[in-house]
Design a protein around this motif. Structure first.
Motif, PDB file in Angstrom:
ATOM      1  N   ILE A  79       3.381   2.346  -4.860  1.00  0.00           N
ATOM      2  CA  ILE A  79       2.169   2.579  -4.077  1.00  0.00           C
ATOM      3  C   ILE A  79       1.332   1.305  -3.987  1.00  0.00           C
ATOM      4  O   ILE A  79       0.646   1.085  -3.006  1.00  0.00           O
ATOM      5  N   TRP A  80       1.423   0.447  -5.014  1.00  0.00           N
ATOM      6  CA  TRP A  80       0.637  -0.794  -4.995  1.00  0.00           C
ATOM      7  C   TRP A  80       1.330  -1.909  -4.242  1.00  0.00           C
ATOM      8  O   TRP A  80       0.680  -2.806  -3.708  1.00  0.00           O
ATOM      9  N   LEU A  81       2.668  -1.889  -4.224  1.00  0.00           N
ATOM     10  CA  LEU A  81       3.384  -2.926  -3.472  1.00  0.00           C
ATOM     11  C   LEU A  81       3.213  -2.725  -1.973  1.00  0.00           C
ATOM     12  O   LEU A  81       3.385  -3.656  -1.185  1.00  0.00           O
ATOM     13  N   CYS A  82       2.886  -1.520  -1.558  1.00  0.00           N
ATOM     14  CA  CYS A  82       2.650  -1.257  -0.138  1.00  0.00           C
ATOM     15  C   CYS A  82       1.560  -2.201   0.350  1.00  0.00           C
ATOM     16  O   CYS A  82       0.448  -2.190  -0.153  1.00  0.00           O
ATOM     17  N   ALA A  83       1.906  -3.046   1.340  1.00  0.00           N
ATOM     18  CA  ALA A  83       0.964  -4.060   1.822  1.00  0.00           C
ATOM     19  C   ALA A  83       0.244  -3.580   3.074  1.00  0.00           C
ATOM     20  O   ALA A  83      -0.399  -4.363   3.751  1.00  0.00           O
ATOM     21  N   SER A  84       0.355  -2.295   3.389  1.00  0.00           N
ATOM     22  CA  SER A  84      -0.306  -1.719   4.570  1.00  0.00           C
ATOM     23  C   SER A  84       0.128  -2.373   5.868  1.00  0.00           C
ATOM     24  O   SER A  84      -0.704  -2.742   6.678  1.00  0.00           O
ATOM     25  N   CYS A  85       1.431  -2.517   6.067  1.00  0.00           N
ATOM     26  CA  CYS A  85       1.877  -3.104   7.332  1.00  0.00           C
ATOM     27  C   CYS A  85       2.141  -2.015   8.371  1.00  0.00           C
ATOM     28  O   CYS A  85       2.422  -2.317   9.525  1.00  0.00           O
ATOM     29  N   TYR A  86       2.075  -0.745   7.943  1.00  0.00           N
ATOM     30  CA  TYR A  86       2.179   0.420   8.835  1.00  0.00           C
ATOM     31  C   TYR A  86       3.520   0.532   9.547  1.00  0.00           C
ATOM     32  O   TYR A  86       3.642   1.257  10.524  1.00  0.00           O
ATOM     33  N   SER A  87       4.521  -0.195   9.087  1.00  0.00           N
ATOM     34  CA  SER A  87       5.821  -0.118   9.734  1.00  0.00           C
ATOM     35  C   SER A  87       6.408   1.287   9.564  1.00  0.00           C
ATOM     36  O   SER A  87       6.910   1.889  10.512  1.00  0.00           O
ATOM     37  N   CYS A  88       6.316   1.830   8.332  1.00  0.00           N
ATOM     38  CA  CYS A  88       6.843   3.180   8.068  1.00  0.00           C
ATOM     39  C   CYS A  88       6.115   4.213   8.930  1.00  0.00           C
ATOM     40  O   CYS A  88       6.732   5.110   9.490  1.00  0.00           O
ATOM     41  N   ALA A  89       4.790   4.056   9.013  1.00  0.00           N
ATOM     42  CA  ALA A  89       3.989   5.063   9.722  1.00  0.00           C
ATOM     43  C   ALA A  89       4.370   5.126  11.198  1.00  0.00           C
ATOM     44  O   ALA A  89       4.444   6.204  11.774  1.00  0.00           O
ATOM     45  N   VAL A  90       4.630   3.975  11.830  1.00  0.00           N
ATOM     46  CA  VAL A  90       4.979   4.027  13.249  1.00  0.00           C
ATOM     47  C   VAL A  90       6.448   4.403  13.469  1.00  0.00           C
ATOM     48  O   VAL A  90       6.806   4.844  14.545  1.00  0.00           O
ATOM     49  N   HIS A  91       7.274   4.242  12.442  1.00  0.00           N
ATOM     50  CA  HIS A  91       8.688   4.602  12.610  1.00  0.00           C
ATOM     51  C   HIS A  91       8.986   6.042  12.234  1.00  0.00           C
ATOM     52  O   HIS A  91      10.040   6.564  12.577  1.00  0.00           O
TER      53      HIS A  91
END
Lengths: 190, 301
Positions: A79-91
Protein backbone atom coordinates in the motif's frame (compact mmCIF):
# COMPACT_ATOMS: atom_id res chain seq x y z
CA UNK A 1 18.40 -16.74 -6.02
CA UNK A 2 16.79 -19.80 -4.45
CA UNK A 3 13.65 -19.11 -2.47
CA UNK A 4 14.25 -19.57 1.22
CA UNK A 5 11.64 -21.85 2.72
CA UNK A 6 10.44 -20.70 6.06
CA UNK A 7 8.21 -23.29 7.68
CA UNK A 8 7.55 -21.26 10.78
CA UNK A 9 5.81 -18.63 8.67
CA UNK A 10 2.41 -19.89 7.64
CA UNK A 11 1.37 -18.48 4.28
CA UNK A 12 -2.06 -20.09 4.00
CA UNK A 13 -4.82 -17.89 5.34
CA UNK A 14 -7.83 -19.37 7.09
CA UNK A 15 -11.21 -17.91 6.42
CA UNK A 16 -12.08 -17.81 10.11
CA UNK A 17 -9.23 -15.35 10.68
CA UNK A 18 -10.79 -12.87 8.31
CA UNK A 19 -13.02 -10.03 9.38
CA UNK A 20 -15.77 -9.54 6.77
CA UNK A 21 -17.19 -6.64 8.76
CA UNK A 22 -13.95 -4.73 8.26
CA UNK A 23 -14.09 -5.44 4.52
CA UNK A 24 -17.60 -4.02 4.45
CA UNK A 25 -16.43 -0.87 6.22
CA UNK A 26 -13.62 -0.42 3.70
CA UNK A 27 -16.05 -0.75 0.81
CA UNK A 28 -18.30 1.95 2.26
CA UNK A 29 -15.59 4.56 1.96
CA UNK A 30 -15.75 7.11 -0.91
CA UNK A 31 -14.02 5.61 -3.93
CA UNK A 32 -13.97 2.04 -2.55
CA UNK A 33 -17.56 1.08 -3.36
CA UNK A 34 -16.72 -1.41 -6.07
CA UNK A 35 -14.27 -3.42 -3.97
CA UNK A 36 -16.42 -6.56 -4.09
CA UNK A 37 -16.74 -6.46 -7.90
CA UNK A 38 -13.12 -7.53 -8.41
CA UNK A 39 -12.63 -10.30 -10.99
CA UNK A 40 -9.09 -11.07 -9.82
CA UNK A 41 -8.01 -10.64 -13.44
CA UNK A 42 -4.67 -9.13 -12.50
CA UNK A 43 -4.78 -6.16 -14.88
CA UNK A 44 -3.78 -3.96 -11.94
CA UNK A 45 -0.72 -5.99 -11.03
CA UNK A 46 0.20 -6.35 -14.70
CA UNK A 47 0.17 -2.62 -15.30
CA UNK A 48 1.61 -1.53 -11.93
CA UNK A 49 5.18 -0.24 -12.39
CA UNK A 50 5.98 -1.19 -8.79
CA UNK A 51 4.34 -4.60 -8.43
CA UNK A 52 7.66 -6.41 -8.79
CA UNK A 53 8.86 -4.69 -5.61
CA UNK A 54 5.71 -5.37 -3.61
CA UNK A 55 5.13 -8.09 -1.02
CA UNK A 56 1.62 -8.58 -2.43
CA UNK A 57 0.65 -7.15 -5.81
CA UNK A 58 -2.43 -4.90 -6.05
CA UNK A 59 -4.60 -7.87 -7.15
CA UNK A 60 -3.76 -9.80 -4.00
CA UNK A 61 -4.28 -6.72 -1.82
CA UNK A 62 -7.78 -6.30 -3.26
CA UNK A 63 -8.40 -10.03 -2.78
CA UNK A 64 -7.18 -9.98 0.83
CA UNK A 65 -9.03 -6.75 1.63
CA UNK A 66 -12.40 -7.90 0.41
CA UNK A 67 -12.12 -11.10 2.48
CA UNK A 68 -11.24 -9.02 5.50
CA UNK A 69 -7.59 -9.94 6.14
CA UNK A 70 -7.01 -6.64 7.85
CA UNK A 71 -3.63 -7.20 9.43
CA UNK A 72 -1.97 -8.61 6.31
CA UNK A 73 -3.24 -5.74 4.22
CA UNK A 74 -2.39 -2.94 6.63
CA UNK A 75 1.03 -4.38 7.42
CA UNK A 76 1.99 -4.73 3.78
CA UNK A 77 4.59 -2.62 2.02
CA UNK A 78 2.38 -2.74 -1.07
CA UNK A 79 0.00 0.00 0.00
CA UNK A 80 2.95 2.33 0.63
CA UNK A 81 4.85 1.46 -2.54
CA UNK A 82 1.82 2.59 -4.52
CA UNK A 83 3.03 5.86 -6.06
CA UNK A 84 -0.48 6.96 -7.12
CA UNK A 85 0.11 6.70 -10.85
CA UNK A 86 -3.53 5.54 -11.32
CA UNK A 87 -2.53 3.04 -13.99
CA UNK A 88 -4.46 0.23 -12.24
CA UNK A 89 -7.51 2.44 -11.73
CA UNK A 90 -7.84 3.31 -15.42
CA UNK A 91 -7.16 -0.26 -16.55
CA UNK A 92 -9.51 -2.03 -14.13
CA UNK A 93 -12.32 -3.59 -16.22
CA UNK A 94 -14.55 -3.47 -13.14
CA UNK A 95 -13.81 0.23 -12.57
CA UNK A 96 -12.52 -0.26 -9.05
CA UNK A 97 -10.70 2.89 -7.97
CA UNK A 98 -7.75 0.87 -6.74
CA UNK A 99 -5.60 3.93 -6.04
CA UNK A 100 -8.29 5.32 -3.76
CA UNK A 101 -8.60 1.95 -2.02
CA UNK A 102 -4.84 2.11 -1.40
CA UNK A 103 -5.18 5.63 0.06
CA UNK A 104 -7.94 4.43 2.36
CA UNK A 105 -5.76 1.53 3.54
CA UNK A 106 -2.77 3.82 4.06
CA UNK A 107 -4.80 6.09 6.30
CA UNK A 108 -6.02 3.22 8.38
CA UNK A 109 -2.51 1.80 8.66
CA UNK A 110 -1.31 5.16 10.01
CA UNK A 111 -4.25 5.48 12.40
CA UNK A 112 -3.67 1.99 13.76
CA UNK A 113 0.15 2.23 13.71
CA UNK A 114 0.29 -0.88 11.59
CA UNK A 115 2.84 0.16 8.98
CA UNK A 116 6.35 -1.35 8.98
CA UNK A 117 8.48 0.54 11.51
CA UNK A 118 11.07 3.04 10.24
CA UNK A 119 9.66 2.54 6.75
CA UNK A 120 10.51 5.75 4.93
CA UNK A 121 7.36 6.17 2.83
CA UNK A 122 4.73 6.54 5.61
CA UNK A 123 7.20 8.66 7.58
CA UNK A 124 7.64 10.98 4.59
CA UNK A 125 3.85 11.26 4.27
CA UNK A 126 3.52 12.14 7.96
CA UNK A 127 6.27 14.75 7.84
CA UNK A 128 4.76 16.25 4.69
CA UNK A 129 1.41 16.40 6.49
CA UNK A 130 2.94 18.06 9.56
CA UNK A 131 4.84 20.68 7.56
CA UNK A 132 1.78 21.59 5.47
CA UNK A 133 -0.43 21.87 8.54
CA UNK A 134 2.07 24.16 10.18
CA UNK A 135 3.08 26.34 7.22
CA UNK A 136 0.30 26.01 4.66
CA UNK A 137 2.93 25.09 2.11
CA UNK A 138 5.39 22.25 1.90
CA UNK A 139 9.15 22.50 1.81
CA UNK A 140 10.94 19.73 -0.06
CA UNK A 141 14.12 20.24 1.96
CA UNK A 142 12.47 20.19 5.38
CA UNK A 143 10.27 17.17 4.63
CA UNK A 144 13.16 15.07 3.34
CA UNK A 145 15.40 16.13 6.23
CA UNK A 146 12.80 15.21 8.83
CA UNK A 147 12.08 11.92 7.11
CA UNK A 148 15.78 11.03 7.12
CA UNK A 149 16.18 11.93 10.79
CA UNK A 150 13.25 9.72 11.74
CA UNK A 151 14.23 6.72 9.65
CA UNK A 152 17.92 6.49 8.83
CA UNK A 153 20.02 9.68 9.09
CA UNK A 154 22.82 7.96 7.18
CA UNK A 155 20.69 8.21 4.05
CA UNK A 156 21.55 11.92 4.00
CA UNK A 157 25.10 11.00 3.02
CA UNK A 158 23.83 9.26 -0.11
CA UNK A 159 21.99 12.43 -1.09
CA UNK A 160 24.97 14.75 -1.12
CA UNK A 161 25.49 14.62 -4.87
CA UNK A 162 21.96 15.53 -5.94
CA UNK A 163 21.75 18.01 -3.05
CA UNK A 164 24.88 19.78 -4.20
CA UNK A 165 23.67 19.85 -7.81
CA UNK A 166 20.38 21.38 -6.70
CA UNK A 167 22.14 23.96 -4.57
CA UNK A 168 24.46 24.88 -7.44
CA UNK A 169 21.55 25.39 -9.84
CA UNK A 170 19.47 27.40 -7.39
CA UNK A 171 16.85 24.70 -6.99
CA UNK A 172 17.25 23.87 -3.32
CA UNK A 173 15.18 26.14 -1.16
CA UNK A 174 16.58 25.87 2.34
CA UNK A 175 14.20 28.27 4.04
CA UNK A 176 10.62 27.12 4.26
CA UNK A 177 7.84 29.51 3.53
CA UNK A 178 4.93 30.10 5.87
CA UNK A 179 1.63 31.63 4.81
CA UNK A 180 0.55 34.78 6.63
CA UNK A 181 -2.69 33.02 7.37
CA UNK A 182 -2.30 29.27 7.65
CA UNK A 183 -5.66 27.66 6.86
CA UNK A 184 -7.35 26.02 9.81
CA UNK A 185 -7.93 22.36 8.98
CA UNK A 186 -10.02 20.25 11.32
CA UNK A 187 -8.33 16.88 11.84
CA UNK A 188 -10.63 14.15 10.67
CA UNK A 189 -9.01 10.78 10.35
CA UNK A 190 -5.63 11.29 11.92
CA UNK B 1 -6.46 41.84 -25.84
CA UNK B 2 -4.48 39.43 -23.69
CA UNK B 3 -6.29 36.40 -22.37
CA UNK B 4 -6.39 36.13 -18.56
CA UNK B 5 -5.88 33.10 -16.35
CA UNK B 6 -5.57 32.45 -12.64
CA UNK B 7 -2.24 30.85 -11.85
CA UNK B 8 -1.45 28.26 -9.19
CA UNK B 9 2.28 27.44 -9.29
CA UNK B 10 2.38 25.00 -6.35
CA UNK B 11 5.22 24.32 -3.91
CA UNK B 12 7.54 22.40 -6.25
CA UNK B 13 7.71 25.32 -8.64
CA UNK B 14 9.30 27.40 -5.92
CA UNK B 15 11.99 24.83 -5.20
CA UNK B 16 13.33 22.06 -7.42
CA UNK B 17 10.97 23.06 -10.24
CA UNK B 18 11.73 26.78 -10.26
CA UNK B 19 12.71 26.61 -13.94
CA UNK B 20 9.22 25.38 -14.75
CA UNK B 21 7.71 28.47 -13.15
CA UNK B 22 10.16 30.75 -14.96
CA UNK B 23 9.60 29.15 -18.35
CA UNK B 24 5.80 28.99 -18.11
CA UNK B 25 5.68 32.67 -17.21
CA UNK B 26 8.07 33.56 -20.04
CA UNK B 27 6.19 31.44 -22.57
CA UNK B 28 2.78 32.84 -21.62
CA UNK B 29 4.13 36.40 -21.83
CA UNK B 30 5.48 35.68 -25.33
CA UNK B 31 2.04 34.49 -26.41
CA UNK B 32 0.26 37.43 -24.82
CA UNK B 33 -1.48 35.31 -22.18
CA UNK B 34 -1.72 36.87 -18.75
CA UNK B 35 -1.18 34.84 -15.58
CA UNK B 36 -2.53 36.14 -12.26
CA UNK B 37 -0.96 34.24 -9.38
CA UNK B 38 -3.48 33.33 -6.68
CA UNK B 39 -2.83 35.41 -3.57
CA UNK B 40 -1.80 33.31 -0.55
CA UNK B 41 -2.30 29.96 -2.28
CA UNK B 42 -1.54 26.88 -0.20
CA UNK B 43 -0.12 23.42 -0.84
CA UNK B 44 -2.50 21.18 -2.82
CA UNK B 45 -1.68 18.27 -0.52
CA UNK B 46 -0.14 16.12 -3.27
CA UNK B 47 -0.12 12.38 -2.63
CA UNK B 48 1.24 12.52 0.91
CA UNK B 49 -1.38 14.59 2.71
CA UNK B 50 -4.15 12.38 1.30
CA UNK B 51 -2.35 9.34 2.74
CA UNK B 52 -2.84 10.66 6.28
CA UNK B 53 -6.11 12.54 6.44
CA UNK B 54 -8.73 12.64 3.69
CA UNK B 55 -11.28 15.09 5.10
CA UNK B 56 -8.90 17.98 5.58
CA UNK B 57 -7.02 17.09 2.36
CA UNK B 58 -10.10 18.03 0.34
CA UNK B 59 -10.58 21.25 2.33
CA UNK B 60 -6.92 22.13 1.80
CA UNK B 61 -7.03 21.83 -1.98
CA UNK B 62 -10.57 23.29 -2.22
CA UNK B 63 -9.22 26.47 -0.62
CA UNK B 64 -7.22 27.11 -3.81
CA UNK B 65 -10.26 26.45 -5.99
CA UNK B 66 -12.25 28.90 -3.90
CA UNK B 67 -9.50 31.54 -4.14
CA UNK B 68 -9.54 31.13 -7.92
CA UNK B 69 -13.32 31.54 -7.99
CA UNK B 70 -12.95 34.69 -5.92
CA UNK B 71 -10.17 36.12 -8.10
CA UNK B 72 -12.36 36.04 -11.24
CA UNK B 73 -9.46 35.84 -13.66
CA UNK B 74 -11.00 32.96 -15.53
CA UNK B 75 -9.67 29.39 -15.68
CA UNK B 76 -7.15 28.15 -13.13
CA UNK B 77 -3.82 27.16 -14.67
CA UNK B 78 -1.48 24.82 -12.86
CA UNK B 79 1.68 23.39 -14.47
CA UNK B 80 2.32 20.73 -11.80
CA UNK B 81 0.78 17.33 -12.56
CA UNK B 82 0.18 16.55 -8.88
CA UNK B 83 -1.58 19.88 -8.29
CA UNK B 84 -3.62 19.36 -11.46
CA UNK B 85 -4.74 15.91 -10.35
CA UNK B 86 -5.51 16.88 -6.75
CA UNK B 87 -7.57 19.93 -7.74
CA UNK B 88 -9.51 17.89 -10.31
CA UNK B 89 -10.02 15.06 -7.85
CA UNK B 90 -11.35 17.47 -5.24
CA UNK B 91 -13.91 18.78 -7.71
CA UNK B 92 -14.85 15.23 -8.67
CA UNK B 93 -15.31 14.04 -5.08
CA UNK B 94 -17.19 17.18 -4.02
CA UNK B 95 -19.55 16.61 -6.93
CA UNK B 96 -20.16 12.92 -6.25
CA UNK B 97 -20.10 12.64 -2.45
CA UNK B 98 -22.48 14.89 -0.49
CA UNK B 99 -20.65 14.17 2.79
CA UNK B 100 -17.37 15.46 1.34
CA UNK B 101 -19.15 18.44 -0.20
CA UNK B 102 -20.54 19.40 3.22
CA UNK B 103 -17.14 19.04 4.88
CA UNK B 104 -15.49 21.18 2.21
CA UNK B 105 -18.28 23.73 2.44
CA UNK B 106 -17.87 24.02 6.21
CA UNK B 107 -14.10 24.26 5.91
CA UNK B 108 -14.30 27.09 3.38
CA UNK B 109 -16.91 28.91 5.46
CA UNK B 110 -14.67 28.75 8.53
CA UNK B 111 -11.98 30.42 6.41
CA UNK B 112 -14.38 33.09 5.23
CA UNK B 113 -14.13 31.89 1.64
CA UNK B 114 -16.90 31.59 -0.95
CA UNK B 115 -18.23 28.14 -1.93
CA UNK B 116 -16.81 26.37 -4.99
CA UNK B 117 -18.18 27.68 -8.24
CA UNK B 118 -16.86 25.14 -10.72
CA UNK B 119 -13.77 27.00 -11.87
CA UNK B 120 -12.04 25.13 -14.73
CA UNK B 121 -8.70 23.58 -13.77
CA UNK B 122 -6.36 23.48 -16.75
CA UNK B 123 -2.83 22.53 -17.64
CA UNK B 124 -0.65 24.92 -19.71
CA UNK B 125 -0.04 22.21 -22.33
CA UNK B 126 -3.75 21.89 -22.95
CA UNK B 127 -4.09 25.69 -23.12
CA UNK B 128 -1.37 25.84 -25.76
CA UNK B 129 -3.06 23.10 -27.72
CA UNK B 130 -6.64 24.38 -27.51
CA UNK B 131 -6.54 28.13 -26.74
CA UNK B 132 -3.39 29.15 -28.60
CA UNK B 133 -3.57 26.53 -31.32
CA UNK B 134 -0.94 24.86 -33.44
CA UNK B 135 -1.06 27.56 -36.17
CA UNK B 136 -0.15 30.36 -33.80
CA UNK B 137 2.59 28.26 -32.25
CA UNK B 138 4.00 27.62 -35.72
CA UNK B 139 3.97 31.35 -36.50
CA UNK B 140 5.61 32.29 -33.21
CA UNK B 141 8.44 29.76 -33.54
CA UNK B 142 11.46 31.53 -34.99
CA UNK B 143 14.46 29.57 -33.70
CA UNK B 144 15.18 26.36 -35.61
CA UNK B 145 15.85 23.24 -33.53
CA UNK B 146 19.37 21.94 -34.18
CA UNK B 147 19.41 19.14 -31.64
CA UNK B 148 18.36 15.50 -32.02
CA UNK B 149 14.61 14.74 -31.82
CA UNK B 150 13.11 14.67 -28.33
CA UNK B 151 11.14 12.08 -26.36
CA UNK B 152 7.88 13.44 -24.93
CA UNK B 153 7.33 12.13 -21.42
CA UNK B 154 3.94 12.80 -19.81
CA UNK B 155 4.32 10.75 -16.65
CA UNK B 156 1.22 9.67 -14.82
CA UNK B 157 -0.82 12.24 -12.97
CA UNK B 158 -1.54 14.65 -15.82
CA UNK B 159 -3.14 12.03 -18.02
CA UNK B 160 -4.61 9.71 -15.39
CA UNK B 161 -7.40 9.66 -14.42
CA UNK B 162 -8.65 13.20 -15.07
CA UNK B 163 -7.32 14.08 -18.50
CA UNK B 164 -10.29 15.46 -20.39
CA UNK B 165 -8.80 16.50 -23.69
CA UNK B 166 -6.02 14.05 -24.55
CA UNK B 167 -5.88 10.27 -24.73
CA UNK B 168 -4.97 8.46 -21.48
CA UNK B 169 -2.83 5.66 -22.90
CA UNK B 170 -1.23 7.45 -25.77
CA UNK B 171 -1.47 11.22 -25.31
CA UNK B 172 -0.16 13.22 -28.28
CA UNK B 173 -0.68 16.90 -27.46
CA UNK B 174 2.94 17.45 -26.48
CA UNK B 175 4.25 15.89 -29.70
CA UNK B 176 1.84 17.96 -31.79
CA UNK B 177 2.70 21.21 -30.03
CA UNK B 178 6.45 20.59 -30.25
CA UNK B 179 6.25 19.56 -33.92
CA UNK B 180 4.33 22.77 -34.66
CA UNK B 181 7.24 24.63 -33.08
CA UNK B 182 9.65 22.79 -35.34
CA UNK B 183 10.96 20.35 -32.73
CA UNK B 184 11.03 16.74 -34.00
CA UNK B 185 9.94 13.95 -31.67
CA UNK B 186 10.57 10.19 -31.42
CA UNK B 187 8.03 7.43 -30.85
CA UNK B 188 8.25 6.77 -27.14
CA UNK B 189 6.21 3.94 -25.67
CA UNK B 190 7.05 4.75 -22.04
CA UNK B 191 5.53 8.22 -22.25
CA UNK B 192 2.96 7.57 -19.49
CA UNK B 193 4.98 5.16 -17.34
CA UNK B 194 5.34 6.36 -13.76
CA UNK B 195 8.70 7.79 -12.59
CA UNK B 196 8.00 6.64 -9.04
CA UNK B 197 7.42 10.11 -7.62
CA UNK B 198 8.98 10.50 -4.19
CA UNK B 199 10.38 6.94 -4.22
CA UNK B 200 13.77 8.30 -5.31
CA UNK B 201 13.93 9.87 -1.85
CA UNK B 202 12.31 7.13 0.21
CA UNK B 203 13.57 3.93 -1.45
CA UNK B 204 16.33 5.14 -3.81
CA UNK B 205 17.12 1.72 -5.34
CA UNK B 206 13.54 1.33 -6.55
CA UNK B 207 13.00 4.95 -7.57
CA UNK B 208 16.24 5.15 -9.50
CA UNK B 209 15.53 1.88 -11.29
CA UNK B 210 12.22 3.25 -12.62
CA UNK B 211 13.98 6.37 -13.84
CA UNK B 212 16.79 4.35 -15.38
CA UNK B 213 14.26 2.47 -17.52
CA UNK B 214 12.62 5.71 -18.70
CA UNK B 215 15.98 7.36 -19.52
CA UNK B 216 17.43 4.30 -21.20
CA UNK B 217 14.43 3.80 -23.47
CA UNK B 218 14.52 7.45 -24.58
CA UNK B 219 18.21 7.14 -25.46
CA UNK B 220 17.58 3.83 -27.25
CA UNK B 221 14.94 5.55 -29.39
CA UNK B 222 17.52 8.13 -30.44
CA UNK B 223 16.20 11.03 -28.39
CA UNK B 224 18.57 13.91 -27.75
CA UNK B 225 16.50 15.20 -24.84
CA UNK B 226 13.47 14.26 -22.76
CA UNK B 227 10.66 16.79 -22.51
CA UNK B 228 8.35 16.64 -19.47
CA UNK B 229 5.22 18.29 -18.07
CA UNK B 230 5.75 17.56 -14.38
CA UNK B 231 8.19 19.08 -11.86
CA UNK B 232 8.68 15.80 -10.01
CA UNK B 233 9.33 13.82 -13.21
CA UNK B 234 11.80 16.45 -14.36
CA UNK B 235 13.58 16.43 -11.01
CA UNK B 236 13.78 12.63 -10.83
CA UNK B 237 15.00 12.20 -14.41
CA UNK B 238 17.41 15.14 -14.21
CA UNK B 239 18.95 15.04 -10.74
CA UNK B 240 19.64 11.31 -10.39
CA UNK B 241 21.50 10.67 -13.64
CA UNK B 242 24.87 10.85 -11.89
CA UNK B 243 23.72 8.27 -9.31
CA UNK B 244 22.26 6.08 -12.06
CA UNK B 245 25.52 6.29 -14.03
CA UNK B 246 27.36 5.14 -10.94
CA UNK B 247 25.06 2.22 -10.13
CA UNK B 248 24.66 0.94 -13.70
CA UNK B 249 28.02 1.90 -15.16
CA UNK B 250 26.26 3.15 -18.27
CA UNK B 251 26.97 6.45 -19.98
CA UNK B 252 23.61 8.10 -19.44
CA UNK B 253 23.66 11.87 -19.85
CA UNK B 254 20.62 13.41 -21.47
CA UNK B 255 19.02 16.82 -20.89
CA UNK B 256 15.55 16.81 -19.35
CA UNK B 257 13.52 19.90 -20.21
CA UNK B 258 10.07 21.17 -19.41
CA UNK B 259 7.87 21.46 -22.49
CA UNK B 260 7.64 25.19 -21.73
CA UNK B 261 11.43 25.49 -21.96
CA UNK B 262 11.54 23.69 -25.32
CA UNK B 263 8.74 25.86 -26.72
CA UNK B 264 10.17 29.08 -25.28
CA UNK B 265 13.50 28.18 -26.84
CA UNK B 266 11.83 27.64 -30.24
CA UNK B 267 10.09 30.99 -29.88
CA UNK B 268 13.41 32.73 -29.43
CA UNK B 269 13.28 33.45 -25.69
CA UNK B 270 16.47 34.06 -23.75
CA UNK B 271 17.52 30.65 -22.33
CA UNK B 272 18.27 32.29 -18.95
CA UNK B 273 14.70 33.58 -18.76
CA UNK B 274 13.57 29.98 -19.32
CA UNK B 275 15.75 28.68 -16.50
CA UNK B 276 17.73 26.43 -18.82
CA UNK B 277 20.91 27.03 -16.84
CA UNK B 278 19.24 25.12 -13.98
CA UNK B 279 19.42 21.76 -15.75
CA UNK B 280 21.74 19.29 -14.06
CA UNK B 281 22.11 16.52 -16.65
CA UNK B 282 23.12 16.87 -20.29
CA UNK B 283 24.92 20.17 -19.75
CA UNK B 284 27.23 19.49 -22.69
CA UNK B 285 24.32 18.97 -25.10
CA UNK B 286 22.58 22.12 -23.90
CA UNK B 287 25.78 24.11 -24.42
CA UNK B 288 25.99 22.77 -27.98
CA UNK B 289 22.46 24.01 -28.66
CA UNK B 290 23.38 27.43 -27.33
CA UNK B 291 26.54 27.58 -29.43
CA UNK B 292 24.79 26.43 -32.62
CA UNK B 293 22.00 28.96 -32.33
CA UNK B 294 24.44 31.75 -31.43
CA UNK B 295 26.45 31.03 -34.56
CA UNK B 296 23.32 31.08 -36.68
CA UNK B 297 22.02 34.27 -35.17
CA UNK B 298 25.35 35.98 -35.75
CA UNK B 299 25.39 34.77 -39.35
CA UNK B 300 21.93 36.29 -39.85
CA UNK B 301 22.98 39.72 -38.55
Amino acid sequence: MATKLNFSERTIKFQREADPEWARQVSEHPGCERLFSCLQCGSCTGTCPLSIYMDYGPRRIIGLAREGFRKEVLNSQTIWLCASCYSCAVHCPQEIHITDVMYNLKREAVRSHLYPKRFAIPVLAQEFYNVVRRNGRTSEFLVVLRMALRTNPLVLFTMWRSGLDLLRTGRLKLLSEKLKHVPFLPKEDA
Amino acid sequence: MPQDYSYFPGCSLQGTGVAYDESVRALFALLDLKLHELPEWNCCGATSYMSIDEGSAFVLSARNLSLAGQAKHGDLVTPCSACFLVLKKTQDYVEHYPAIATKVQQGLQAEGLPPLNGVQVRHPLEILYNDVGLDRIKQASVRPWRGAPVACYYGCQLVRPYCDSDEQQNPTHMEEVLKAAGIPTVEYALKTKCCGGSLTGTIPAVGQRLNYIILKEAIRKGAGAIVTVCPLCQYNLDAYQADIRKSTGEAIDIPVLYFSQALGWAMGADPKALGMQRSIAGKKTIKQWFAASEREEKAHV
